[in-house]
Write a protein that holds these residues in place. Structure first.
Motif, PDB file in Angstrom:
ATOM      1  N   UNK A 111       3.513  -4.959 -30.160  1.00 36.50           N
ATOM      2  CA  UNK A 111       4.023  -6.115 -30.902  1.00 36.50           C
ATOM      3  C   UNK A 111       3.706  -5.946 -32.386  1.00 36.50           C
ATOM      4  N   UNK A 112       2.496  -5.488 -32.702  1.00 35.66           N
ATOM      5  CA  UNK A 112       2.133  -5.226 -34.107  1.00 35.66           C
ATOM      6  C   UNK A 112       3.094  -4.215 -34.721  1.00 35.66           C
TER       7      UNK A 112
ATOM      8  N   UNK B 230      -0.436 -14.807 -24.837  1.00 29.99           N
ATOM      9  CA  UNK B 230      -1.460 -13.777 -24.670  1.00 29.99           C
ATOM     10  C   UNK B 230      -2.176 -13.384 -25.943  1.00 29.99           C
ATOM     11  N   UNK B 231      -1.869 -14.048 -27.053  1.00 28.23           N
ATOM     12  CA  UNK B 231      -2.580 -13.754 -28.305  1.00 28.23           C
ATOM     13  C   UNK B 231      -4.049 -14.126 -28.150  1.00 28.23           C
ATOM     14  N   UNK B 232      -4.922 -13.473 -28.900  1.00 28.95           N
ATOM     15  CA  UNK B 232      -6.345 -13.800 -28.889  1.00 28.95           C
ATOM     16  C   UNK B 232      -6.579 -15.215 -29.415  1.00 28.95           C
ATOM     17  N   UNK B 233      -5.789 -15.602 -30.412  1.00 29.98           N
ATOM     18  CA  UNK B 233      -5.885 -16.936 -30.990  1.00 29.98           C
ATOM     19  C   UNK B 233      -4.609 -17.220 -31.754  1.00 29.98           C
ATOM     20  N   UNK B 234      -4.345 -18.503 -31.978  1.00 29.72           N
ATOM     21  CA  UNK B 234      -3.220 -18.879 -32.833  1.00 29.72           C
ATOM     22  C   UNK B 234      -3.545 -20.180 -33.544  1.00 29.72           C
ATOM     23  N   UNK B 235      -2.919 -20.331 -34.719  1.00 31.60           N
ATOM     24  CA  UNK B 235      -3.066 -21.556 -35.498  1.00 31.60           C
ATOM     25  C   UNK B 235      -1.708 -21.928 -36.078  1.00 31.60           C
ATOM     26  N   UNK B 236      -1.206 -23.108 -35.705  1.00 29.81           N
ATOM     27  CA  UNK B 236       0.036 -23.649 -36.263  1.00 29.81           C
ATOM     28  C   UNK B 236      -0.325 -24.376 -37.546  1.00 29.81           C
ATOM     29  N   UNK B 237       0.422 -24.101 -38.622  1.00 25.92           N
ATOM     30  CA  UNK B 237       0.048 -24.624 -39.930  1.00 25.92           C
ATOM     31  C   UNK B 237       1.235 -25.184 -40.701  1.00 25.92           C
TER      32      UNK B 237
ATOM     33  N   UNK C  88       7.176  -8.947 -26.724  1.00 26.84           N
ATOM     34  CA  UNK C  88       6.300 -10.067 -26.395  1.00 26.84           C
ATOM     35  C   UNK C  88       7.058 -11.274 -25.884  1.00 26.84           C
ATOM     36  N   UNK C  89       6.290 -12.245 -25.416  1.00 25.79           N
ATOM     37  CA  UNK C  89       6.842 -13.510 -24.932  1.00 25.79           C
ATOM     38  C   UNK C  89       6.446 -14.600 -25.921  1.00 25.79           C
TER      39      UNK C  89
END
Length: 181
Positions: free
Chosen positions: A97-98, A133-140, A114-115
């Motif tokens: 994905x990267x 499946x991401x390690x973390x996410x932040x919506x901003x 990815x999904x």
């Protein structure tokens, strides 16, 4: 609307500074291991995304993060004028994905890797896509855009965030992806 700050005397995107230490700095920073993320945004009904390694938490009160994007990058204008963004910190198993989001000219086809989903925040669709499946996410929500040389520092007020319960982050060091030992 974001507050945009542009200092005078900054070189334009892609412009050489003539500074003899620029290559030395580039080589020095290659020795710093960084986590890898994909930043996503939506502008005019179209999703955009790009792989980044320049991001950080800023504040817990209020909750804020920052990302740093080259002003010449295809993500720059949609990010600074879009609906908000999501910082998706990649898992070590998400190198494909990267790589997909690092390719130039791939456009929306990047999202085939990815999904992706758009969560609800307070009963409304989130501003940007989240990677399953991401390690973390932040919506901003974009808070401020500051021009710094050839890049913009974009701060985001965190609307929602989540972290995985396990796994390892994808790292970038010396021009290559890897995982913690």
């Amino acid at each position: 609307m974001a507050n945009i700050v542009k200092p005078t005397g900054s070189p334009a995107a892609g412009e050489e500074t003539g500074n003899p230490t620029a290559e030395a700095l580039r080589q020095a920073m290659r020795r710093v291991a960084s986590s890898v993320a994909v930043v996503t945004t939506r502008r005019d009904g179209v999703d955009h995304g790009m792989t980044v390694t320049a991001f950080s938490s800023v504040s817990l009160d209020p909750p804020m993060v920052l990302v740093v994007i080259n002003t010449a990058a295809s993500l720059h204008d949609p990010l600074t004028h879009g609906d908000g963004f999501c910082l998706n910190v990649l898992d070590a198993a998400q190198q494909d994905i990267a790589e997909a989001f690092a390719r130039r000219g791939a456009g929306h086809s990047r999202f085939a890797a990815g999904n992706w989903f758009r969560p609800q925040i307070d009963g409304q669709p989130a501003p940007a896509l989240v990677l399953e499946g991401a390690q973390a996410w932040a919506q901003c929500a974009v808070d401020m855009v500051v021009t710094a040389g050839t890049h913009s520092i974009i701060t985001g007020r965190v609307l929602a965030a989540s972290a995985a319960g396990a796994g390892l982050p994808l790292l970038y060091l010396d021009g290559a992806f890897g995982r913690p030992a």
